[in-house]
Motif scaffolding. Structure first.
Motif, short mmCIF file in Angstrom:
data_model
loop_
_atom_site.label_atom_id
_atom_site.label_comp_id
_atom_site.label_asym_id
_atom_site.label_seq_id
_atom_site.Cartn_x
_atom_site.Cartn_y
_atom_site.Cartn_z
N PHE A 55 0.85 -1.20 0.00
CA PHE A 55 0.00 0.00 0.00
C PHE A 55 0.88 1.25 0.00
CE2 PHE A 55 -2.34 -3.55 1.61
CZ PHE A 55 -3.62 -3.40 1.08
N ASP A 56 0.55 2.17 -0.89
CA ASP A 56 1.35 3.39 -1.03
C ASP A 56 0.63 4.61 -0.45
OD1 ASP A 56 3.67 4.85 -2.34
OD2 ASP A 56 1.99 5.86 -3.32
N HIS A 57 1.29 5.25 0.48
CA HIS A 57 0.76 6.45 1.12
C HIS A 57 1.70 7.62 0.93
CE1 HIS A 57 -2.72 5.20 3.54
NE2 HIS A 57 -2.14 4.01 3.61
N ILE A 288 -1.91 1.46 -8.46
CA ILE A 288 -3.25 1.77 -8.97
C ILE A 288 -3.98 2.67 -7.96
CG2 ILE A 288 -3.41 -0.25 -10.46
CD1 ILE A 288 -5.19 -1.53 -8.20
N GLY A 289 -4.52 3.76 -8.48
CA GLY A 289 -5.11 4.76 -7.59
C GLY A 289 -6.62 4.75 -7.56
N THR A 290 -7.23 3.72 -8.16
CA THR A 290 -8.69 3.69 -8.18
C THR A 290 -9.29 3.36 -6.81
OG1 THR A 290 -10.64 2.64 -9.16
CG2 THR A 290 -8.66 1.29 -9.05
N SER A 291 -10.47 3.91 -6.57
CA SER A 291 -11.16 3.64 -5.30
C SER A 291 -12.37 2.74 -5.53
CB SER A 291 -11.62 4.97 -4.69
OG SER A 291 -12.48 5.62 -5.61
N LYS A 292 -12.54 2.26 -6.75
CA LYS A 292 -13.72 1.45 -7.09
C LYS A 292 -13.38 -0.04 -7.06
CE LYS A 292 -16.35 5.03 -8.12
NZ LYS A 292 -15.42 6.05 -7.71
N GLU A 294 -14.75 -2.60 -8.37
CA GLU A 294 -14.79 -3.31 -9.66
C GLU A 294 -13.55 -2.99 -10.50
OE1 GLU A 294 -16.91 -1.04 -8.55
OE2 GLU A 294 -17.36 0.47 -10.07
N ARG A 295 -13.01 -1.78 -10.35
CA ARG A 295 -11.79 -1.45 -11.11
C ARG A 295 -10.57 -2.12 -10.50
NH1 ARG A 295 -13.42 4.56 -11.78
NH2 ARG A 295 -14.94 4.29 -13.43
N ILE A 296 -10.58 -2.24 -9.18
CA ILE A 296 -9.46 -2.93 -8.51
C ILE A 296 -9.43 -4.38 -8.99
CG2 ILE A 296 -8.57 -3.73 -6.27
CD1 ILE A 296 -9.68 -1.12 -5.04
N1 LIG Z 1 5.06 9.86 -6.06
C1 LIG Z 1 4.26 10.78 -6.52
O1 LIG Z 1 4.63 11.94 -6.71
C2 LIG Z 1 2.82 10.41 -6.78
C3 LIG Z 1 1.98 11.30 -7.46
C4 LIG Z 1 0.66 10.91 -7.69
C5 LIG Z 1 0.20 9.67 -7.25
N2 LIG Z 1 1.05 8.83 -6.56
C6 LIG Z 1 0.60 7.49 -6.11
O2 LIG Z 1 0.13 6.76 -7.23
C7 LIG Z 1 -1.23 6.34 -7.03
C8 LIG Z 1 -1.95 6.33 -8.34
O3 LIG Z 1 -1.91 7.60 -8.93
P1 LIG Z 1 -3.17 8.29 -9.61
O4 LIG Z 1 -4.35 8.09 -8.77
O5 LIG Z 1 -2.74 9.65 -9.98
O6 LIG Z 1 -3.27 7.50 -10.98
P2 LIG Z 1 -4.22 6.38 -11.64
O7 LIG Z 1 -4.20 5.13 -10.86
O8 LIG Z 1 -3.75 6.34 -13.04
O9 LIG Z 1 -5.66 7.01 -11.66
C9 LIG Z 1 -6.61 6.83 -10.65
C10 LIG Z 1 -7.68 7.86 -10.85
O10 LIG Z 1 -8.27 7.67 -12.13
C11 LIG Z 1 -9.67 7.44 -11.97
N3 LIG Z 1 -10.11 6.44 -12.95
C12 LIG Z 1 -9.52 5.27 -13.25
N4 LIG Z 1 -10.22 4.61 -14.20
C13 LIG Z 1 -11.29 5.38 -14.48
C14 LIG Z 1 -12.37 5.25 -15.39
N5 LIG Z 1 -12.51 4.20 -16.21
N6 LIG Z 1 -13.29 6.24 -15.42
C15 LIG Z 1 -13.18 7.30 -14.61
N7 LIG Z 1 -12.16 7.50 -13.71
C16 LIG Z 1 -11.22 6.54 -13.67
C17 LIG Z 1 -9.84 6.92 -10.56
O11 LIG Z 1 -11.16 7.21 -10.14
P3 LIG Z 1 -12.00 6.06 -9.36
O12 LIG Z 1 -11.50 6.12 -7.96
O13 LIG Z 1 -13.40 6.54 -9.53
O14 LIG Z 1 -11.73 4.76 -10.02
C18 LIG Z 1 -8.78 7.74 -9.82
O15 LIG Z 1 -9.26 9.04 -9.53
C19 LIG Z 1 -1.78 7.29 -5.97
O16 LIG Z 1 -2.83 6.73 -5.22
C20 LIG Z 1 -0.55 7.51 -5.11
O17 LIG Z 1 -0.41 6.44 -4.20
C21 LIG Z 1 2.35 9.18 -6.35
#
Ligand SMILES: NC(=O)c1ccc[n+]([C@@H]2O[C@H](COP(=O)([O-])OP(=O)(O)OC[C@H]3O[C@@H](n4cnc5c(N)ncnc54)[C@H](OP(=O)(O)O)[C@@H]3O)[C@@H](O)[C@H]2O)c1
Length: 325
Positions: A55-57, A288-292, A294-296
């Motif tokens: 888990f990444d925080h 993966i940053g999704t909170s759903k 079904e997407r997980i």
């Molecule tokens: N090191 C850094 O600088 C850094 C920067 C940013 C993030 N992070 C880490 O990386 C993780 C992932 O990053 P991320 O959240 O930016 O990227 P991601 O996993 O590419 O995108 C997740 C986001 O996209 C939405 N999403 C995914 N599929 C979708 C769909 N089919 N339709 C509508 N919305 C969709 C998700 O919403 P739903 O929840 O509705 O699915 C969520 O808001 C973060 O949680 C964090 O732990 C690190």
């Protein structure tokens, strides 16, 4: 299955990581609610069900509320702590916490130490498995960073260390002061953010002059057995149902190709997007940053999918909007 660098470093992590940036409700200083905890429980359970154990925080996610809700769920199931890998980050100071009119970075020893105390308290745990330095602080003194790392290691508050958004040169500089090895570098890498590949194929080419991925970093991390972790791995769903947010025809065409492959292979579009990233021999760990739920679950299917090299190049070509030079 091929072992990832993190596993070679003795950390038995799942290939996929759950990003916890979306947990914790609204990004504000209001207290967490029962509903925020319920949502975190649901997200964590969905991840555990598909075999995710990492888990990444970051301390700043939802101004600390992501760690708080995660900690609340952990307290409900105390046995969970020992079976998962918790990674967090520090080094960014939001204006809500400093009273300054701007966000800043901070790698001062004192700040790193107090940040870790805050992380442990919010998560309600005794130690952090991995601490990442979130974004390079231009004012960092490597000696001070090394002293902070040493103190955290010897107190047992942090077991392993890594960095995020850093170039090979920055890691080498810090590493030259630290006895403790950096074992992770977390960067934005996806089918949409393809700088990490372009940097490799556009060497000595005019088209490579504006690349944003730090040159030689992918190779350096592979050489040094530093685990590459991809944030933004799902490209915010751009190729798996969220293309309508983009006006870029490359995104539309690539989303269509992802869909065709997912039908052909009887899997989810998310699985194709992640399998593409995971086919690279660097052994990248997608976050993966999704909170759903079904997407997980859809993401979990990526583990069972393999793309041919032709399919991989087809997706790459489509995403970059033209064949390789
Ligand atoms: N090191 C850094 O600088 C850094 C920067 C940013 C993030 N992070 C880490 O990386 C993780 C992932 O990053 P991320 O959240 O930016 O990227 P991601 O996993 O590419 O995108 C997740 C986001 O996209 C939405 N999403 C995914 N599929 C979708 C769909 N089919 N339709 C509508 N919305 C969709 C998700 O919403 P739903 O929840 O509705 O699915 C969520 O808001 C973060 O949680 C964090 O732990 C690190």
């Amino acid at each position: 299955m091929r072992r990832i660098p993190l596993q070679q470093n003795g950390v038995l992590a799942s290939r996929l990581i759950l990003g916890c940036m979306a947990m914790g409700g609204e990004r504000n200083i209001a207290p967490i609610t029962m509903n925020d905890i319920k949502e975190a429980r649901m997200i964590m359970n969905s991840a555990l069900q598909i075999g995710i154990n990492m888990f990444d925080h970051a301390d700043i996610y939802k101004l600390g509320k992501a760690e708080q809700v995660f900690g609340s769920v952990l307290r409900e199931i105390p046995s969970l702590r020992e079976s998962i890998i918790i990674q967090s980050k520090c080094g960014i100071r939001p204006k809500e916490w400093t009273g300054l009119p701007f966000k800043r970075y901070d790698f001062a020893k004192e700040h790193i130490l107090t940040s870790v105390d805050g992380i442990l308290e919010r998560l309600g745990i005794e130690y952090l498995d991995i601490l990442l330095l979130h974004r390079p602080d231009p004012l960092m003194d490597p000696e001070e960073v090394a002293a902070a790392i040493q103190a955290l290691k010897s107190s047992g508050k942090v077991r392993r260390f890594g960095v995020s958004n850093m170039s090979a040169g920055q890691i080498r500089l810090l590493q030259s002061y630290c006895d403790e090895r950096f074992i992770v570098n977390q960067l934005e890498m996806s089918l949409q953010q393809i700088g990490w590949l372009e940097a490799g194929i556009l060497v000595n080419h005019e088209a490579g002059k504006d690349l944003i991925f730090p040159e030689g970093t992918l190779e350096y991390c592979r050489l040094e057995n530093i685990q590459l972790q991809a944030w933004g791995a799902l490209a915010q769903g751009a190729y798996s149902g969220n293309a309508q947010r983009s006006e870029d025809h490359r995104v539309w065409k690539t989303a269509q190709y992802v869909r065709e492959l997912s039908i052909q292979k009887e899997t989810a579009a998310e699985a194709i997007v992640l399998a593409w990233l995971m086919k690279h021999p660097a052994g990248i760990q997608p976050i993966i940053g999704t909170s759903k739920p079904e997407r997980i679950e859809a993401c979990g299917q990526a583990i069972h999918i393999s793309l041919t090299s032709d399919e991989w190049y087809g997706l790459y070509t489509s995403s970059r909007g033209g064949e390789v030079t």
